[in-house]
Structure formats: structure tokens, C-alpha cells
Design a protein around this motif. Structure first.
Motif, short mmCIF file in Angstrom:
data_model
loop_
_atom_site.label_atom_id
_atom_site.label_comp_id
_atom_site.label_asym_id
_atom_site.label_seq_id
_atom_site.Cartn_x
_atom_site.Cartn_y
_atom_site.Cartn_z
N UNK A 111 55.00 39.72 45.75
CA UNK A 111 53.76 40.20 45.13
C UNK A 111 52.95 39.13 43.99
N UNK A 112 53.21 38.22 44.53
CA UNK A 112 52.06 37.20 43.86
C UNK A 112 51.79 36.51 45.28
N UNK A 113 52.47 36.36 46.22
CA UNK A 113 51.93 35.49 47.08
C UNK A 113 50.94 36.55 47.70
N UNK A 114 50.95 37.83 47.80
CA UNK A 114 49.90 38.54 48.53
C UNK A 114 48.72 38.34 47.31
N UNK A 115 49.28 39.27 46.29
CA UNK A 115 47.91 38.44 45.36
C UNK A 115 47.55 37.42 45.56
N UNK A 120 42.20 34.44 47.32
CA UNK A 120 41.55 33.80 47.86
C UNK A 120 40.83 34.24 49.34
N UNK A 121 40.90 35.55 49.65
CA UNK A 121 39.93 36.27 50.17
C UNK A 121 39.09 37.08 49.12
N UNK A 122 38.55 37.29 47.91
CA UNK A 122 37.92 37.07 47.40
C UNK A 122 37.02 36.62 47.38
N UNK A 128 30.44 34.25 51.09
CA UNK A 128 29.63 34.41 51.69
C UNK A 128 28.20 34.70 50.88
N UNK A 129 28.72 35.58 49.96
CA UNK A 129 27.99 36.72 49.63
C UNK A 129 27.02 35.67 48.94
#
Length: 187
Positions: A111-115, A120-122, A128-129
Motif C-alpha cells: 500500500x505504501x509503495x502504491x501510495x 509521484x504520478x500526481x 505538466x499542468x
């Protein structure tokens, strides 16, 4: 085989003789002779059965006792296997809390890795935005500046035209046009 036939005939004779003697006995006497004859008859009958079928009876009981002994040993083996399986289950039950904890820790780590990956993606998307917003804003500013310049140039030209129209006479106007046409043609 001849001996077996003779023993069978003696048994039949004794059985039939026992019945005949019993029917002749008096009603008031104690039939001790009859009783003794019946006992002898019974012993002979058992003897004949033992003689003819004794081996088979012994074999049957030996086989049956061996079968029972085999079943008992099989049951003891199964009991030992069941005890071992029970011990394994009890051990797993004791280790269940540790397994649960290990599984929860693993899922937390995942879960921590996914978080972290989502964050990071956000963040990348936000960068980019922001860059896109800056480019859009710069493009809109540049377009607005061009629009304002065009409007100002037109207004300056209109104002200059009005001013010239107010100050210039028709002769001065014609003279000015001729000068610019000469410059344009010569260049």
C-alpha cells in the motif's frame, strides 16, 4: 477319507440310538443313563465336528484374529497420522497470529509503495499542468499584446488621420501624398 465316512456313520448311529433310548425310559426314574448317553453323544458330535471342520475353524479364527490384529495396527497408524496432523494444525493455529501480522505488514508495504507511486504520478501531472498553464498564459498574453498593438496602431492611425485632416489643407495633403509616392517608387 474312509475314516471320515466311518466317523460320520458312528455319529448318525449314536444320535438315532440316543433318541431310541430316551423314548424307552420310564417316567418315574431319573434318566441318568439317558443323560450320560446324551453327554457322550454330544461329546462325540463335537469330536466329529472338530475332526472334520477343526482345521477350517482354526484357520477361520486364526485368519480373523490376524485380520483384527491388522486392523488394529492400521487403526494405530491412522491414529498416529491423525495425531501428527492435529499437531500440525495446532502449530498453524499458534502461528496464525504471526502469519496474519506478516500478511498485514506485506499489504501495508504494498500500500505504501502504491501510495508513493500515485503521489509521484500526481506530482508529475501537476508539474505538466503548471507548465501547460504557463505556456497557455504566455500565448494568451502574446496574443493580447498583438491585439492591443493592432488596436493601438489603428487608433494612432485614425488619430493621426484626424489630426492631419484638421491641420492639412487640400494642397498640403496632395503634396504629402506625392512625396510618399515618390519615395515608394524610388525605393
Amino acid at each position: 477319507m474312509h475314516l471320515k465316512t466311518i466317523a460320520g456313520a458312528v455319529c448318525i448311529f449314536l444320535l438315532s440310538a440316543g433318541t431310541a433310548v430316551a423314548s424307552e425310559a420310564g417316567a418315574h426314574d431319573l434318566p441318568w443313563g439317558n443323560f450320560a448317553f446324551r453327554i457322550v453323544n454330544f461329546v462325540l458330535f463335537i469330536g466329529v465336528i472338530a475332526y472334520f471342520f477343526g482345521g477350517k475353524i482354526k484357520g477361520f479364527f486364526k485368519g480373523r484374529s490376524q485380520q483384527i490384529a491388522d486392523e488394529i495396527s492400521t487403526l494405530e497408524e491412522r491414529k498416529a497420522q491423525a495425531a501428527a496432523a492435529l499437531a500440525q494444525v495446532e502449530e498453524r493455529i499458534r502461528n496464525l497470529e504471526q502469519e496474519r501480522k506478516a500478511i498485514l505488514d506485506e499489504y501495508r508495504a504494498q500500500g505504501e509503495t502504491a501510495k508513493a507511486a500515485i503521489i509521484a504520478k500526481a506530482e508529475q501531472a501537476a508539474v505538466r499542468l503548471q507548465e501547460q498553464a504557463k505556456r497557455t498564459a504566455q500565448n494568451e498574453i502574446a496574443q493580447a499584446v498583438e491585439t492591443i498593438r493592432a488596436e493601438m496602431a489603428e487608433k494612432i492611425a485614425q488619430a493621426a488621420e484626424r489630426m492631419l485632416a484638421e491641420r492639412l489643407t487640400a494642397q498640403e495633403h496632395a503634396k504629402l501624398i506625392d512625396q510618399y509616392l515618390t519615395k515608394v517608387v524610388l525605393n
